[in-house]
Design a protein around this motif. Structure first.
Motif, PDB file in Angstrom:
ATOM      1  N   GLU A  53       0.827  -1.214   0.000  1.00  0.00           N
ATOM      2  CA  GLU A  53       0.000   0.000   0.000  1.00  0.00           C
ATOM      3  C   GLU A  53       0.858   1.259   0.000  1.00  0.00           C
ATOM      4  OE1 GLU A  53      -2.601  -0.809   3.319  1.00  0.00           O
ATOM      5  OE2 GLU A  53      -4.107  -1.696   1.985  1.00  0.00           O
ATOM      6  N   ASN A  54       1.984   1.220   0.705  1.00  0.00           N
ATOM      7  CA  ASN A  54       2.898   2.368   0.696  1.00  0.00           C
ATOM      8  C   ASN A  54       3.485   2.585  -0.690  1.00  0.00           C
ATOM      9  OD1 ASN A  54       2.526   2.995   3.399  1.00  0.00           O
ATOM     10  ND2 ASN A  54       4.258   1.762   4.082  1.00  0.00           N
ATOM     11  N   VAL A  55       3.852   1.503  -1.370  1.00  0.00           N
ATOM     12  CA  VAL A  55       4.389   1.610  -2.733  1.00  0.00           C
ATOM     13  C   VAL A  55       3.334   2.183  -3.666  1.00  0.00           C
ATOM     14  CG1 VAL A  55       5.249   0.306  -4.724  1.00  0.00           C
ATOM     15  CG2 VAL A  55       6.111  -0.211  -2.432  1.00  0.00           C
ATOM     16  N   ILE A  56       2.109   1.723  -3.547  1.00  0.00           N
ATOM     17  CA  ILE A  56       1.017   2.237  -4.384  1.00  0.00           C
ATOM     18  C   ILE A  56       0.839   3.743  -4.164  1.00  0.00           C
ATOM     19  CG2 ILE A  56      -1.499   2.169  -4.723  1.00  0.00           C
ATOM     20  CD1 ILE A  56      -1.262  -0.912  -4.224  1.00  0.00           C
ATOM     21  N   ASP A  57       0.891   4.167  -2.898  1.00  0.00           N
ATOM     22  CA  ASP A  57       0.771   5.601  -2.591  1.00  0.00           C
ATOM     23  C   ASP A  57       1.886   6.400  -3.261  1.00  0.00           C
ATOM     24  OD1 ASP A  57      -1.478   5.112  -1.063  1.00  0.00           O
ATOM     25  OD2 ASP A  57      -0.416   5.196   0.865  1.00  0.00           O
ATOM     26  N   VAL A  58       3.128   5.892  -3.185  1.00  0.00           N
ATOM     27  CA  VAL A  58       4.270   6.573  -3.798  1.00  0.00           C
ATOM     28  C   VAL A  58       4.076   6.655  -5.309  1.00  0.00           C
ATOM     29  CG1 VAL A  58       6.745   6.358  -4.307  1.00  0.00           C
ATOM     30  CG2 VAL A  58       5.912   6.039  -1.971  1.00  0.00           C
ATOM     31  N   LEU A  59       3.636   5.561  -5.906  1.00  0.00           N
ATOM     32  CA  LEU A  59       3.424   5.554  -7.356  1.00  0.00           C
ATOM     33  C   LEU A  59       2.319   6.530  -7.772  1.00  0.00           C
ATOM     34  CD1 LEU A  59       3.843   1.745  -8.063  1.00  0.00           C
ATOM     35  CD2 LEU A  59       5.362   3.587  -8.818  1.00  0.00           C
ATOM     36  N   HIS A  60       1.289   6.648  -6.959  1.00  0.00           N
ATOM     37  CA  HIS A  60       0.223   7.609  -7.259  1.00  0.00           C
ATOM     38  C   HIS A  60       0.760   9.033  -7.168  1.00  0.00           C
ATOM     39  CE1 HIS A  60      -3.693   5.076  -6.803  1.00  0.00           C
ATOM     40  NE2 HIS A  60      -2.790   4.495  -7.556  1.00  0.00           N
ATOM     41  N   GLU A  61       1.598   9.293  -6.169  1.00  0.00           N
ATOM     42  CA  GLU A  61       2.203  10.619  -6.039  1.00  0.00           C
ATOM     43  C   GLU A  61       3.085  10.917  -7.243  1.00  0.00           C
ATOM     44  OE1 GLU A  61       4.193  11.067  -2.277  1.00  0.00           O
ATOM     45  OE2 GLU A  61       2.407  10.412  -1.189  1.00  0.00           O
ATOM     46  N   CYS A  62       3.828   9.919  -7.726  1.00  0.00           N
ATOM     47  CA  CYS A  62       4.681  10.086  -8.896  1.00  0.00           C
ATOM     48  C   CYS A  62       3.841  10.423 -10.128  1.00  0.00           C
ATOM     49  CB  CYS A  62       5.469   8.813  -9.178  1.00  0.00           C
ATOM     50  SG  CYS A  62       7.124   8.841  -8.516  1.00  0.00           S
ATOM     51  N   GLN A  63       2.709   9.785 -10.270  1.00  0.00           N
ATOM     52  CA  GLN A  63       1.843  10.040 -11.428  1.00  0.00           C
ATOM     53  C   GLN A  63       1.295  11.457 -11.394  1.00  0.00           C
ATOM     54  OE1 GLN A  63      -1.088   6.890 -11.313  1.00  0.00           O
ATOM     55  NE2 GLN A  63       0.022   5.718 -12.874  1.00  0.00           N
ATOM     56  N   ASP A  64       1.061  11.963 -10.187  1.00  0.00           N
ATOM     57  CA  ASP A  64       0.526  13.309 -10.041  1.00  0.00           C
ATOM     58  C   ASP A  64       1.565  14.377 -10.377  1.00  0.00           C
ATOM     59  OD1 ASP A  64      -1.848  12.176  -9.298  1.00  0.00           O
ATOM     60  OD2 ASP A  64      -1.518  12.454  -7.140  1.00  0.00           O
ATOM     61  N   GLU A  65       2.826  14.037 -10.230  1.00  0.00           N
ATOM     62  CA  GLU A  65       3.900  14.985 -10.505  1.00  0.00           C
ATOM     63  C   GLU A  65       4.600  14.574 -11.790  1.00  0.00           C
ATOM     64  OE1 GLU A  65       6.481  15.390  -7.144  1.00  0.00           O
ATOM     65  OE2 GLU A  65       4.810  15.272  -5.754  1.00  0.00           O
ATOM     66  N   GLU A  66       4.301  15.281 -12.867  1.00  0.00           N
ATOM     67  CA  GLU A  66       4.851  14.916 -14.175  1.00  0.00           C
ATOM     68  C   GLU A  66       6.357  15.105 -14.242  1.00  0.00           C
ATOM     69  OE1 GLU A  66       2.801  16.593 -17.462  1.00  0.00           O
ATOM     70  OE2 GLU A  66       0.856  16.269 -16.543  1.00  0.00           O
ATOM     71  N   HIS A  67       6.892  16.007 -13.463  1.00  0.00           N
ATOM     72  CA  HIS A  67       8.323  16.268 -13.522  1.00  0.00           C
ATOM     73  C   HIS A  67       9.140  15.288 -12.679  1.00  0.00           C
ATOM     74  CE1 HIS A  67       6.892  18.453  -9.995  1.00  0.00           C
ATOM     75  NE2 HIS A  67       8.102  18.293  -9.503  1.00  0.00           N
ATOM     76  N   ALA A  68       8.495  14.455 -11.898  1.00  0.00           N
ATOM     77  CA  ALA A  68       9.222  13.506 -11.049  1.00  0.00           C
ATOM     78  C   ALA A  68       9.839  12.410 -11.907  1.00  0.00           C
ATOM     79  CB  ALA A  68       8.287  12.887 -10.020  1.00  0.00           C
ATOM     80  N   VAL A  69      11.119  12.207 -11.740  1.00  0.00           N
ATOM     81  CA  VAL A  69      11.821  11.166 -12.481  1.00  0.00           C
ATOM     82  C   VAL A  69      12.640  10.354 -11.491  1.00  0.00           C
ATOM     83  CG1 VAL A  69      13.534  10.673 -14.256  1.00  0.00           C
ATOM     84  CG2 VAL A  69      11.993  12.616 -14.521  1.00  0.00           C
ATOM     85  N   CYS A  70      12.420   9.065 -11.504  1.00  0.00           N
ATOM     86  CA  CYS A  70      13.221   8.177 -10.676  1.00  0.00           C
ATOM     87  C   CYS A  70      13.176   6.791 -11.285  1.00  0.00           C
ATOM     88  CB  CYS A  70      12.746   8.166  -9.231  1.00  0.00           C
ATOM     89  SG  CYS A  70      11.123   7.451  -9.004  1.00  0.00           S
ATOM     90  N   CYS A  71      14.133   5.965 -10.929  1.00  0.00           N
ATOM     91  CA  CYS A  71      14.199   4.593 -11.457  1.00  0.00           C
ATOM     92  C   CYS A  71      12.900   3.843 -11.211  1.00  0.00           C
ATOM     93  CB  CYS A  71      15.303   3.810 -10.762  1.00  0.00           C
ATOM     94  SG  CYS A  71      16.872   3.887 -11.580  1.00  0.00           S
ATOM     95  N   PHE A  72      12.429   3.956  -9.997  1.00  0.00           N
ATOM     96  CA  PHE A  72      11.266   3.191  -9.578  1.00  0.00           C
ATOM     97  C   PHE A  72      10.028   3.561 -10.382  1.00  0.00           C
ATOM     98  CE2 PHE A  72       7.754   2.255  -6.635  1.00  0.00           C
ATOM     99  CZ  PHE A  72       7.989   0.914  -6.480  1.00  0.00           C
ATOM    100  N   CYS A  73       9.969   4.833 -10.775  1.00  0.00           N
ATOM    101  CA  CYS A  73       8.766   5.322 -11.448  1.00  0.00           C
ATOM    102  C   CYS A  73       8.822   5.188 -12.966  1.00  0.00           C
ATOM    103  CB  CYS A  73       8.520   6.777 -11.080  1.00  0.00           C
ATOM    104  SG  CYS A  73       8.254   7.002  -9.313  1.00  0.00           S
ATOM    105  N   CYS A  74       9.929   4.717 -13.517  1.00  0.00           N
ATOM    106  CA  CYS A  74      10.060   4.612 -14.966  1.00  0.00           C
ATOM    107  C   CYS A  74       8.919   3.801 -15.571  1.00  0.00           C
ATOM    108  CB  CYS A  74      11.394   3.994 -15.359  1.00  0.00           C
ATOM    109  SG  CYS A  74      12.778   5.092 -15.027  1.00  0.00           S
ATOM    110  N   ASN A  75       8.571   2.715 -14.952  1.00  0.00           N
ATOM    111  CA  ASN A  75       7.473   1.874 -15.420  1.00  0.00           C
ATOM    112  C   ASN A  75       6.298   2.000 -14.454  1.00  0.00           C
ATOM    113  OD1 ASN A  75       8.874   0.763 -17.647  1.00  0.00           O
ATOM    114  ND2 ASN A  75       9.981  -0.586 -16.239  1.00  0.00           N
ATOM    115  N   LYS A  76       5.855   3.232 -14.270  1.00  0.00           N
ATOM    116  CA  LYS A  76       4.816   3.496 -13.270  1.00  0.00           C
ATOM    117  C   LYS A  76       3.596   2.596 -13.436  1.00  0.00           C
ATOM    118  CE  LYS A  76       5.530   8.064 -13.879  1.00  0.00           C
ATOM    119  NZ  LYS A  76       5.237   9.468 -13.971  1.00  0.00           N
ATOM    120  N   THR A  77       3.104   2.498 -14.636  1.00  0.00           N
ATOM    121  CA  THR A  77       1.885   1.722 -14.872  1.00  0.00           C
ATOM    122  C   THR A  77       2.108   0.256 -14.557  1.00  0.00           C
ATOM    123  OG1 THR A  77       1.280   3.265 -16.610  1.00  0.00           O
ATOM    124  CG2 THR A  77       0.100   1.173 -16.555  1.00  0.00           C
TER     125      THR A  77
END
Length: 145
Positions: A53-77
């Motif tokens: 659930e914590n990972v899902i929350d982080v991924l949702h936050e990443c999706q909300d911020e278009e400028h956020a770039v990180c390894c983990f978020c590369c394959n957000k979907t």
């Protein structure tokens, strides 16, 4: 003052325990019987679910911020789908484990007697000549929770 005795013994039903103590100690008042249950597996599942659930929350936050770039978020979907499926699976497993926990009893039993004297008498007698179980129960005094 109520006092508990902790019995460590072989498996036996709650009805058999009540019958045993009512016959063997008819003047003693058995206030409460509490079984122990091993919840380690359940706790591990809950911890894993919290992580997902914590990972899902982080991924949702990443999706909300278009400028956020990180390894983990590369394959957000792809990551989001993976952890959402993991959350569903863990949620089902938690429900199943809760059901197993409610059905099983451990081998430690706490008996609460009306008085210290009653608990002490049962403790001394059962320690010497228990017929409660084919195995000798280990008796210890235990404080009330």
């Amino acid at each position: 003052m109520h006092l508990q005795l902790a019995f460590i013994f072989c498996f036996i039903s709650g009805d058999d325990i009540v019958e045993y103590f009512e016959k063997k100690y008819p003047k003693f008042e058995l206030i409460k019987i509490t079984w122990s249950v091993d919840t380690n597996d359940l706790q591990a599942l809950v911890t894993d679910l919290e992580f997902a659930e914590n990972v899902i929350d982080v991924l949702h936050e990443c999706q909300d911020e278009e400028h956020a770039v990180c390894c983990f978020c590369c394959n957000k979907t792809k990551n989001l789908e993976f952890y959402q499926e993991k959350r569903r699976k863990l949620s089902r497993e938690i429900v199943e484990e809760k059901e197993r926990c409610s059905e099983k009893t451990g081998c430690i039993l706490f008996l609460t007697f009306q008085t210290f004297w009653q608990a002490d008498q049962v403790y001394k007698h059962e320690k010497l000549e228990s017929t409660f179980c084919s195995l000798q129960p280990q008796l210890i005094f235990a404080p009330l929770p």
